[in-house]
Motif scaffolding. Structure first.
Motif, PDB file in Angstrom:
ATOM      1  N   GLU A  78       0.840  -1.016   0.150  1.00 43.21           N
ATOM      2  CA  GLU A  78       0.045  -0.041   0.076  1.00 43.21           C
ATOM      3  C   GLU A  78       0.922   1.405  -0.174  1.00 43.21           C
ATOM      4  N   LEU A  79       1.919   1.095   0.919  1.00 44.46           N
ATOM      5  CA  LEU A  79       2.835   2.441   0.660  1.00 44.46           C
ATOM      6  C   LEU A  79       4.148   2.169  -0.386  1.00 44.46           C
ATOM      7  N   GLU A  80       3.940   1.274  -0.815  1.00 43.90           N
ATOM      8  CA  GLU A  80       5.180   1.086  -1.910  1.00 43.90           C
ATOM      9  C   GLU A  80       6.696   1.132  -1.412  1.00 43.90           C
ATOM     10  N   LEU A  81       6.642   0.737  -0.343  1.00 45.58           N
ATOM     11  CA  LEU A  81       8.225   0.613   0.466  1.00 45.58           C
ATOM     12  C   LEU A  81       8.290  -0.299   1.750  1.00 45.58           C
ATOM     13  N   ALA A  82       9.229  -0.522   1.977  1.00 44.04           N
ATOM     14  CA  ALA A  82       9.619  -1.430   2.889  1.00 44.04           C
ATOM     15  C   ALA A  82       9.606  -0.966   4.538  1.00 44.04           C
ATOM     16  N   GLU A  83       8.917  -1.564   5.538  1.00 40.48           N
ATOM     17  CA  GLU A  83       8.876  -0.763   6.720  1.00 40.48           C
ATOM     18  C   GLU A  83       9.574  -1.613   7.780  1.00 40.48           C
ATOM     19  N   MET A  84      10.352  -1.004   8.738  1.00 36.49           N
ATOM     20  CA  MET A  84      11.233  -1.822   9.556  1.00 36.49           C
ATOM     21  C   MET A  84      10.364  -2.440  10.705  1.00 36.49           C
ATOM     22  N   PHE A  85      10.884  -3.679  10.837  1.00 35.26           N
ATOM     23  CA  PHE A  85      10.311  -4.624  11.939  1.00 35.26           C
ATOM     24  C   PHE A  85      11.355  -5.076  12.903  1.00 35.26           C
ATOM     25  N   LEU A  86      10.989  -4.648  14.200  1.00 30.57           N
ATOM     26  CA  LEU A  86      11.979  -4.980  15.365  1.00 30.57           C
ATOM     27  C   LEU A  86      11.478  -6.338  15.986  1.00 30.57           C
ATOM     28  N   ASN A  87      12.030  -7.336  16.053  1.00 28.12           N
ATOM     29  CA  ASN A  87      12.028  -8.366  16.933  1.00 28.12           C
ATOM     30  C   ASN A  87      10.336  -8.983  16.390  1.00 28.12           C
ATOM     31  N   GLY A  88       9.982  -8.735  15.203  1.00 28.25           N
ATOM     32  CA  GLY A  88       8.863  -9.252  14.710  1.00 28.25           C
ATOM     33  C   GLY A  88       7.641  -8.044  14.694  1.00 28.25           C
ATOM     34  N   GLU A  89       8.099  -6.913  15.328  1.00 28.43           N
ATOM     35  CA  GLU A  89       7.006  -5.730  15.599  1.00 28.43           C
ATOM     36  C   GLU A  89       7.097  -4.519  14.849  1.00 28.43           C
ATOM     37  N   ASN A  90       6.443  -4.189  13.983  1.00 27.40           N
ATOM     38  CA  ASN A  90       6.382  -2.921  12.953  1.00 27.40           C
ATOM     39  C   ASN A  90       6.541  -1.698  13.800  1.00 27.40           C
ATOM     40  N   VAL A  91       7.795  -1.016  13.792  1.00 23.34           N
ATOM     41  CA  VAL A  91       8.164  -0.004  14.569  1.00 23.34           C
ATOM     42  C   VAL A  91       8.349   1.062  13.754  1.00 23.34           C
ATOM     43  N   GLU A  92       7.765   1.184  12.631  1.00 25.88           N
ATOM     44  CA  GLU A  92       8.064   2.305  11.639  1.00 25.88           C
ATOM     45  C   GLU A  92       7.700   3.513  12.122  1.00 25.88           C
ATOM     46  N   LYS A  93       6.722   3.820  12.798  1.00 24.02           N
ATOM     47  CA  LYS A  93       5.977   5.002  13.478  1.00 24.02           C
ATOM     48  C   LYS A  93       7.097   5.388  14.729  1.00 24.02           C
ATOM     49  N   GLN A  94       7.245   4.421  15.533  1.00 17.97           N
ATOM     50  CA  GLN A  94       7.802   4.563  16.815  1.00 17.97           C
ATOM     51  C   GLN A  94       9.432   5.187  16.783  1.00 17.97           C
ATOM     52  N   ILE A  95       9.991   4.845  15.495  1.00 12.50           N
ATOM     53  CA  ILE A  95      11.405   5.004  15.251  1.00 12.50           C
ATOM     54  C   ILE A  95      11.564   6.222  14.785  1.00 12.50           C
ATOM     55  N   ARG A  96      10.458   7.178  14.436  1.00 13.80           N
ATOM     56  CA  ARG A  96      10.747   8.273  13.840  1.00 13.80           C
ATOM     57  C   ARG A  96      10.470   9.541  14.757  1.00 13.80           C
ATOM     58  N   THR A  97      10.035   9.266  15.975  1.00 12.53           N
ATOM     59  CA  THR A  97      10.120  10.355  17.052  1.00 12.53           C
ATOM     60  C   THR A  97      11.408  11.057  17.453  1.00 12.53           C
ATOM     61  N   LEU A  98      11.295  12.498  17.859  1.00 11.45           N
ATOM     62  CA  LEU A  98      12.217  13.252  17.924  1.00 11.45           C
ATOM     63  C   LEU A  98      13.207  12.536  19.458  1.00 11.45           C
ATOM     64  N   GLU A  99      12.544  11.913  20.152  1.00 13.91           N
ATOM     65  CA  GLU A  99      13.044  11.311  21.213  1.00 13.91           C
ATOM     66  C   GLU A  99      14.142  10.217  20.677  1.00 13.91           C
ATOM     67  N   VAL A 100      13.897   9.380  19.723  1.00 19.11           N
ATOM     68  CA  VAL A 100      14.779   8.468  19.161  1.00 19.11           C
ATOM     69  C   VAL A 100      15.903   9.189  18.396  1.00 19.11           C
ATOM     70  N   SER A 101      15.478  10.350  17.779  1.00 15.25           N
ATOM     71  CA  SER A 101      16.545  11.115  17.119  1.00 15.25           C
ATOM     72  C   SER A 101      17.329  11.834  18.094  1.00 15.25           C
ATOM     73  N   LYS A 102      17.091  12.008  19.189  1.00 15.47           N
ATOM     74  CA  LYS A 102      18.023  12.424  20.148  1.00 15.47           C
ATOM     75  C   LYS A 102      19.219  11.663  20.531  1.00 15.47           C
ATOM     76  N   LEU A 103      18.851  10.135  20.208  1.00 23.72           N
ATOM     77  CA  LEU A 103      19.772   9.236  20.990  1.00 23.72           C
ATOM     78  C   LEU A 103      20.519   8.436  20.003  1.00 23.72           C
ATOM     79  N   VAL A 104      19.865   8.418  18.730  1.00 24.67           N
ATOM     80  CA  VAL A 104      20.390   7.556  17.726  1.00 24.67           C
ATOM     81  C   VAL A 104      21.877   7.826  17.331  1.00 24.67           C
ATOM     82  N   SER A 105      22.359   8.967  17.275  1.00 26.32           N
ATOM     83  CA  SER A 105      23.872   9.080  17.078  1.00 26.32           C
ATOM     84  C   SER A 105      24.880   8.502  18.106  1.00 26.32           C
ATOM     85  N   TYR A 106      24.270   8.246  19.310  1.00 28.39           N
ATOM     86  CA  TYR A 106      25.117   7.640  20.236  1.00 28.39           C
ATOM     87  C   TYR A 106      25.202   6.321  20.062  1.00 28.39           C
TER      88      TYR A 106
END
Length: 230
Positions: A78-106
């Motif tokens: 439907e989206l014509e793209l691949a979504e990220m699954f973490l241990n079987g869970e679709n986390v595409e929305k959860q990984i796009r938050t500012l909270e994750v952005s603040k920590l991902v580089s570390y």
């Protein structure tokens, strides 16, 4: 029959690397791999399991848990793209938050994390016909990629784009917080010891501060098709 090439897109945060990579993959019929999503998923796992907060980072704890992390891209027709699954869970929305952005580089600084993900990324490009974006694709993952693009734009421009994206998703953020995050990520990404963000010697730099997404796509398509047809 047209030959297949590997396209590596690197650059600073919020320069639209993923947008360009997705557009290219659709136009060329290539596989798109969002390496940033992989690092974000590991970061989300670390946050959920108490390994990282804004004030502390249990690096050893995360390293010891890496074998418990399974990452997989699942294509959503439907989206014509691949979504990220973490241990079987679709986390595409959860990984796009500012909270994750603040920590991902570390999290992305951790050598063991990079080794685990780079190995997976290399395998994804075994048969070429792939567009991959990130911070070290043209320098570490695919140093022999036929086409390397390095994207940049003014931090103020990137912060405004990111702010618009996050608020469009319904997240409550301020421009100042987003700008601060952009600047901090630039510093961490360019100063880490393991695979820092640098422009590959043979990469073509594109500053998209003042050009549209379509103009950018058109320019890169010309470069790609010249290599594919050549």
């Amino acid at each position: 029959m047209d030959k297949k090439i590997t396209i590596a897109i690197d650059g600073f945060s919020s320069t639209g690397k993923s947008t360009l990579a997705k557009q290219l993959a659709r136009q060329l019929g290539y596989v798109y791999v969002d390496t940033g999503a992989m690092y974000r998923a590991v970061t989300l796992y670390a946050m959920r399991n108490g390994f990282i907060t804004e004030g502390a980072f249990d690096r050893e704890g995360l390293i010891e848990s890496l074998d418990n992390i399974t990452l997989r891209f699942v294509y959503n027709p439907e989206l014509e793209l691949a979504e990220m699954f973490l241990n079987g869970e679709n986390v595409e929305k959860q990984i796009r938050t500012l909270e994750v952005s603040k920590l991902v580089s570390y999290v992305a600084e951790v050598h063991e994390v990079r080794v685990k993900l780079v190995e997976q990324q290399k395998h994804m490009g075994d048969h070429k016909g792939v567009v991959m974006d990130g911070r070290d694709i043209g320098t570490v993952v695919f140093p022999d990629a036929e086409l390397k693009i390095f994207m940049n734009s003014a931090p103020e421009v990137r912060a405004q784009r990111r702010f618009k994206e996050l608020t469009g998703l319904g997240q409550v953020v301020t421009y100042d917080d987003v700008y601060k995050n952009v600047v901090e990520r630039d510093h961490v990404d360019t100063h880490r010891k393991d695979s820092p963000l640098v422009k590959a010697d043979d990469a073509i730099e594109m500053d998209n501060s003042n050009i549209s997404k379509q103009e950018q796509l058109d320019k890169v398509l010309v470069l790609a098709k010249a290599l594919i047809d050549g």
